[in-house]
Design a protein around this motif. Structure first.
Motif, PDB file in Angstrom:
ATOM      1  N   ASN A 184      -1.867  18.625 -53.932  1.00 40.39           N
ATOM      2  CA  ASN A 184      -2.420  17.282 -54.134  1.00 40.39           C
ATOM      3  C   ASN A 184      -3.664  17.055 -53.282  1.00 40.39           C
ATOM      4  OD1 ASN A 184      -0.420  16.626 -55.974  1.00 40.39           O
ATOM      5  ND2 ASN A 184       0.939  15.745 -54.422  1.00 40.39           N
ATOM      6  N   GLU A 187      -6.571  18.738 -54.944  1.00 39.27           N
ATOM      7  CA  GLU A 187      -7.038  17.933 -56.061  1.00 39.27           C
ATOM      8  C   GLU A 187      -7.844  16.731 -55.564  1.00 39.27           C
ATOM      9  OE1 GLU A 187      -7.479  16.847 -60.158  1.00 39.27           O
ATOM     10  OE2 GLU A 187      -7.133  18.696 -59.035  1.00 39.27           O
ATOM     11  N   TYR A 188      -7.410  16.155 -54.469  1.00 38.72           N
ATOM     12  CA  TYR A 188      -8.120  15.032 -53.846  1.00 38.72           C
ATOM     13  C   TYR A 188      -9.533  15.465 -53.441  1.00 38.72           C
ATOM     14  CZ  TYR A 188      -8.876  11.237 -50.409  1.00 38.72           C
ATOM     15  OH  TYR A 188      -9.377  10.179 -49.685  1.00 38.72           O
ATOM     16  N   LYS A 191     -11.756  15.965 -56.564  1.00 38.09           N
ATOM     17  CA  LYS A 191     -12.246  14.702 -57.112  1.00 38.09           C
ATOM     18  C   LYS A 191     -13.339  14.100 -56.231  1.00 38.09           C
ATOM     19  CE  LYS A 191      -8.021  13.407 -59.613  1.00 38.09           C
ATOM     20  NZ  LYS A 191      -6.873  12.469 -59.674  1.00 38.09           N
ATOM     21  N   GLN A 192     -13.155  14.215 -54.910  1.00 38.49           N
ATOM     22  CA  GLN A 192     -14.188  13.723 -53.991  1.00 38.49           C
ATOM     23  C   GLN A 192     -15.497  14.468 -54.186  1.00 38.49           C
ATOM     24  OE1 GLN A 192     -12.795  13.828 -49.908  1.00 38.49           O
ATOM     25  NE2 GLN A 192     -12.417  11.631 -49.942  1.00 38.49           N
ATOM     26  N   ASP A 207      -7.468   7.923 -49.585  1.00 39.48           N
ATOM     27  CA  ASP A 207      -6.042   7.970 -49.284  1.00 39.48           C
ATOM     28  C   ASP A 207      -5.882   8.388 -47.828  1.00 39.48           C
ATOM     29  OD1 ASP A 207      -3.086   8.268 -50.396  1.00 39.48           O
ATOM     30  OD2 ASP A 207      -3.493   9.988 -49.104  1.00 39.48           O
ATOM     31  N   ASN A 210      -4.335  11.924 -47.249  1.00 37.91           N
ATOM     32  CA  ASN A 210      -5.142  13.004 -47.797  1.00 37.91           C
ATOM     33  C   ASN A 210      -6.481  13.174 -47.091  1.00 37.91           C
ATOM     34  OD1 ASN A 210      -3.702  14.433 -49.798  1.00 37.91           O
ATOM     35  ND2 ASN A 210      -3.870  12.691 -51.200  1.00 37.91           N
ATOM     36  N   GLU A 211      -6.941  12.158 -46.387  1.00 37.49           N
ATOM     37  CA  GLU A 211      -8.197  12.304 -45.657  1.00 37.49           C
ATOM     38  C   GLU A 211      -8.085  13.399 -44.595  1.00 37.49           C
ATOM     39  OE1 GLU A 211     -11.559  10.771 -45.667  1.00 37.49           O
ATOM     40  OE2 GLU A 211     -10.734  10.836 -47.698  1.00 37.49           O
TER      41      GLU A 211
END
Length: 385
Positions: A184, A187-188, A191-192, A207, A210-211
């Protein structure tokens, strides 16, 4: 300018000096060399320390401990190292839990330990962010070298025990949830990156968890993996390769079963605690011979105390013991200096004595790596402590 003179300097670099000097400018080493090459007058130095032939070593480094998060003599009130409400907690920061008044900091300093890498325990699969601190200082910002320096992860018995009958309660489940978390996060990051590549500058959804995980995916931050059993070591290596991330193998208790593999993978190895009993099943193959096996295999390693599992002031004692067991003198000293610094990515600042590096220096009387040794003085950031 400060001067340390008449020291037997062991730099942990290419050159040592049997009778040498170290010049300190502010918090860093500005120059060092043999006494007969010293061109600065003592009269021009604000402080002169005569080592009188004692050894000058780089400050010792404990590359994995929990100092300040389990405070000496404070009981439950001083236990701030483990959150158990969620198996994935990358957002937790050691600097928010470390108490600089922990008595162990002063004990570490007296024993020559000038840098500690401290952080959460291993109850969670991802337990939070480690920080590198100097052992001298009154508050975190004064002590801080770098944070985060690593993100803690754990495999094996500890996260299994924490979750009980809830998922994940097995090694399969632990590995699966770690994979899902990294998947995940990857994927984050994708997208970034796509968002940035499209030239967008606003309304980017962020998030909190996730950062920090994104830094692991981008190889800006290593995953500091708690592993004991050989199968858990292999799982850590497998997942690291699947996601192309940087890891260290911390504890690595059964690493002596995998020396060929570890020599091939060249992942930083942090061994310890050595001075402890076999307190749980996955420690049943714990042996002091692991240090000799690693040394013979040519695998660099650091030794760690995992304080409070092993009191942090015994770090140098551990180096003495592994030398007694057959590890070379050079390897034993490097395991608490330059190897430890390299394992946490701080060798540009600490771990050896060289111009431009932090003036963290241990003045050591007596024979090296013996119980007759005495720590005569300790300098942190150029200040005698």
């Amino acid at each position: 300018m400060k001067l340390i003179k008449n020291a037997h300097i062991l730099t942990m670099e290419d050159t040592d000096y049997e009778n040498g000097y170290i010049l300190i400018d502010g918090t860093t080493i500005s120059d060092l060399g043999p006494m007969d090459a010293l061109t600065v007058s003592e009269d021009d130095c604000e402080e002169v320390f005569d080592a009188c032939g004692a050894y000058a070593l780089p400050g010792f480094i404990d590359a994995h401990c929990h100092i300040g998060l389990w405070e000496e003599g404070a009981g439950e009130e001083g236990a701030d190292g483990n959150e158990t409400g969620d198996p994935i907690m990358p957002q937790l920061r050691a600097i928010d839990g470390v108490n600089p008044s922990d008595l162990a900091f002063k004990e570490a300093l007296r024993a020559g330990v000038t840098t500690v890498v401290t952080g959460p325990g291993s109850s969670a699969i991802i337990g939070g962010q480690f920080a590198a601190l100097k052992t001298a200082g009154d508050y975190i910002e004064e002590m801080l070298i770098k944070e985060p320096i690593a993100l803690k992860a754990a495999l094996g018995e500890n996260p299994k025990k924490t979750n009980g009958e809830k998922f994940p309660a097995t090694r399969m489940g632990t590995a699966a949830l770690l994979r899902e978390t990294l998947f995940n996060a990857r994927e984050y990051v994708r997208k970034q990156d796509a968002y940035t590549a499209a030239g967008k500058t606003d309304n980017l959804e962020l998030d909190f968890k996730n950062e920090i995980l994104a830094k692991v995916i981008r190889k800006e931050l290593p995953l500091k993996v708690h592993v004991h059993r050989a199968d858990d070591i292999c799982t850590a290596l497998r997942i690291a390769e699947e996601f192309d991330i940087i890891i260290t193998l911390d504890h690595c208790t059964e690493g002596h079963f995998l020396t060929d593999l570890l020599a091939q993978k060249q992942v930083p190895i942090l061994l310890g605690p050595a001075i402890s009993n076999r307190s749980k099943p996955e420690l049943r193959h714990k042996t002091s011979a692991i240090h000799v096996d690693m040394d013979k295999a040519g695998i660099p390693f650091a030794i760690i105390t995992d304080h409070p599992e092993q009191p942090i002031h015994t770090l140098y004692l551990t180096a003495i013991l592994i030398h007694r067991d057959g590890v070379s003198k050079q390897t034993a000293l490097r395991s608490i200096t330059i190897n430890a610094a390299k394992s946490v990515g701080l060798c540009d600042r600490i771990g050896s004595l060289a111009p431009g590096k932090d003036a963290d220096i241990v003045i050591h009387e007596g024979e090296l790596l013996t119980l007759d040794a005495n720590i005569k003085a300790v300098f942190v950031n150029g200040q005698k402590r």
